[in-house]
Design an enzyme around this catalytic site. Sequence first.
Site, PDB file in Angstrom:
ATOM      1  N   ASP A   1       0.821  -1.207   0.000  1.00 39.26           N
ATOM      2  CA  ASP A   1       0.000   0.000   0.000  1.00 39.26           C
ATOM      3  C   ASP A   1       0.861   1.265   0.000  1.00 39.26           C
ATOM      4  O   ASP A   1       0.607   2.218   0.742  1.00 39.26           O
ATOM      5  CB  ASP A   1      -0.948   0.006   1.205  1.00 39.26           C
TER       6      ASP A   1
ATOM      7  N   HIS B   1      -2.435   0.058  11.893  1.00 42.66           N
ATOM      8  CA  HIS B   1      -2.221  -1.336  11.511  1.00 42.66           C
ATOM      9  C   HIS B   1      -0.752  -1.631  11.221  1.00 42.66           C
ATOM     10  O   HIS B   1       0.062  -0.710  11.118  1.00 42.66           O
ATOM     11  CB  HIS B   1      -3.066  -1.681  10.277  1.00 42.66           C
TER      12      HIS B   1
ATOM     13  N   GLN C   1      -3.223  -5.605   5.784  1.00 45.57           N
ATOM     14  CA  GLN C   1      -2.986  -4.611   6.840  1.00 45.57           C
ATOM     15  C   GLN C   1      -3.863  -4.970   8.042  1.00 45.57           C
ATOM     16  O   GLN C   1      -5.079  -4.778   8.005  1.00 45.57           O
ATOM     17  CB  GLN C   1      -3.310  -3.198   6.327  1.00 45.57           C
TER      18      GLN C   1
ATOM     19  N   ARG D   1       3.515  12.611  10.950  1.00 46.99           N
ATOM     20  CA  ARG D   1       2.176  12.568  10.356  1.00 46.99           C
ATOM     21  C   ARG D   1       1.537  11.250  10.806  1.00 46.99           C
ATOM     22  O   ARG D   1       1.924  10.180  10.346  1.00 46.99           O
ATOM     23  CB  ARG D   1       2.237  12.616   8.838  1.00 46.99           C
TER      24      ARG D   1
ATOM     25  N   ASP E   1      -1.099   8.617  10.699  1.00 47.54           N
ATOM     26  CA  ASP E   1      -1.991   8.188   9.621  1.00 47.54           C
ATOM     27  C   ASP E   1      -3.301   7.627  10.180  1.00 47.54           C
ATOM     28  O   ASP E   1      -3.317   6.921  11.190  1.00 47.54           O
ATOM     29  CB  ASP E   1      -1.276   7.114   8.793  1.00 47.54           C
TER      30      ASP E   1
ATOM     31  N   GLU F   1      -3.728  12.965  10.198  1.00 50.30           N
ATOM     32  CA  GLU F   1      -4.484  12.725   8.969  1.00 50.30           C
ATOM     33  C   GLU F   1      -5.919  12.369   9.360  1.00 50.30           C
ATOM     34  O   GLU F   1      -6.203  11.260   9.805  1.00 50.30           O
ATOM     35  CB  GLU F   1      -3.872  11.592   8.147  1.00 50.30           C
TER      36      GLU F   1
ATOM     37  N   HIS G   1      -0.386  12.616  -2.413  1.00 41.79           N
ATOM     38  CA  HIS G   1      -0.205  11.260  -2.920  1.00 41.79           C
ATOM     39  C   HIS G   1      -1.527  10.529  -3.092  1.00 41.79           C
ATOM     40  O   HIS G   1      -1.594   9.506  -3.766  1.00 41.79           O
ATOM     41  CB  HIS G   1       0.670  10.478  -1.947  1.00 41.79           C
ATOM     42  N   ASP G   2      -2.599  11.050  -2.469  1.00 39.50           N
ATOM     43  CA  ASP G   2      -3.864  10.327  -2.402  1.00 39.50           C
ATOM     44  C   ASP G   2      -4.836  10.826  -3.466  1.00 39.50           C
ATOM     45  O   ASP G   2      -4.562  11.767  -4.217  1.00 39.50           O
ATOM     46  CB  ASP G   2      -4.475  10.480  -1.006  1.00 39.50           C
TER      47      ASP G   2
ATOM     48  N   ARG H   1      -4.097   5.487  -8.124  1.00 38.67           N
ATOM     49  CA  ARG H   1      -3.413   6.620  -7.493  1.00 38.67           C
ATOM     50  C   ARG H   1      -1.961   6.723  -7.963  1.00 38.67           C
ATOM     51  O   ARG H   1      -1.334   7.792  -7.853  1.00 38.67           O
ATOM     52  CB  ARG H   1      -3.471   6.489  -5.965  1.00 38.67           C
TER      53      ARG H   1
END
Length: 609
Positions: free
Chosen positions: A112, A155, A223, A253, A255, A297, A365-366, A490
């Site tokens: 991922d 995760h 995950q 950051r 997540d 995030e 990036h998303d 993506r």
Amino acid sequence: MKSTLSSRLHEKRSEIENLWEKMYPNCSPEAFFTMLRKRYSQRNNDLKQLDAERLETPLWYMDSTILGQMLYTDKFNATFRGLVEKIPYLVSCGVRYLHLMPCSRMPEEHNDGGYAVEDFKSFDPKIGTTEDFIHLTTECRKAGISVCLDFVLNHTADTHAWALAARQGSKEDQKRYFFVFDKAEVDAYEATTEEVFPQQAPGNFTYLPDCNCYVMTTFNNFQWDLNYGNAEVLLSMLDNVLYLANLGVEVFRLDAIPYIWKQWGSPNRNLPQVHWIIRLFRLALEIVAPCCIIKGEVVMSPKKVAAYFGTTAAPECHLLYNVSLMVQMWNSLATRDTRLLQKCLTELPTDIPPSSCWVNYLRCHDDIGWGIEYGDLRDLGFSPFEHTQFLISFYHGTFEGSFSLGELYEFNQKTLDARNCGTSASLCGLERADKTHDKYQKELAIKRLLLAHSFIYFCKGITVLYSGDEIAQLNDYSYKMVPALQNDSRNVHRPYFDWEKTHFSKPQDSDAALVWTTLQTLSAYRAQEKDFSSFTEEKVISTNEISVIAVKRGEKHLVIANFSEYQKEIILDYPAFGSYTEVFSQRDVQLNGSPFIVGPYQYLLLRRN
């Protein structure tokens, strides 16, 4: 009084004990305090000196000089050592805050993009060693750049040591995750909990035939969700963060914060315990590594996100993304209508702790998810479903008259919902104009791109640029030829950085040269003007044209932006009449209540004389 480890521990101990008691009533917090002392003893003198400096200037990140850039190390310049070689380039861009996308050790496949972590205390060997990473953070610090690192809270990879042991039957390790042996228990959880990726990874559990049980997998089947109801999990993850702080990371950051606490019978999003955990992370950093800050995030509207700043008495995240600003920027470009953008800025929460700061970005990036409040759309006479379908098709490039080219992500054939992917330049029309050899459309695309970037640069908060946007990189479709990447669209906006585009002598040499030079000018001006710090006022000024937005910044500056390809004659509802200078053209402008012209996709930065 000088701040010391002992004084900070004494000051914060009671709050830590109270939080711990609420979460783990049958477990002593002494292991927590032992971990803090151990990690502080391992912190080097250079970092302790930075801690002391930041304790003197704790709101350093809110200064107008702070400009961010986010990048994938391997796609930027291969390795940590390669990244060190490019620090002069980052400095030339005005970067003071460098966000590295996930670079912890990860599986070769099914990772991922790095968000499936195999080992939180080591790095992807293709990128470099721990020593290489320390060298990078040290050199960045010398250059005045703070390194931000993604830290995945929710995760681990299914190849993490805990996961492997759990799969082999270790009861201790199974308790670090959510192993469920009764399908009815799985169904009960699913009944109250939405799916994150209903197309790509339906459901919240994965069946493990070798264990004859289910494991919770909110995001992907590789995950495995961590169980923060187990104090050992929280202690281990806190220790991982403090270990990385001692390697020189200054910004974490965190997540997917809203997901980290699970409780059967609840929606399993944004539960109170999530806030207690984030508060403990902040307290741990304030004690051991006070130079560090937390970026959360949380992908929701600002009025919902703001809760993750915490309170003045108990602050949580220092930084949060203003996702709605990004969404409304793209909505305004597609519709040529800035009313929702104006509403977004006007309603930005201000009742937040003084240490709170928004992070603004045009792309990342998303994907782009169209989370626009349905009530806001209805108020403007739009059908929420039809408007969302318009945006999806517009940025896919299939809507008639669209200037954009992009890819769909998570398309749902039943609901027709989808998210959009693409680089800023391709979404703004540069790719389509190049393909059709249309010089006029290319001119408009460049104007659109510069308008969008300039507006983000001058909004309140930290601006973070996605690497490659400063040289107008286009979509990269080569991911479709890579089996491990081809199912994740993506990757279309995750190209390798094109260093050839940085080789120019003047702005007229190329599209990349023009965009890079313009952004450098924007960042240099922003850095020297205190009006663009995160402490100053941001106020939307009404105009007579829905395609034009005007925003007052600080004491002296007025930003005006036309989100249309047609020139507009505008009148500002703004009483501060007088003499202004347009910063970039140095043209004198008199604001006296009379109408004046703003050109196609023109942005003006007016400074009061």
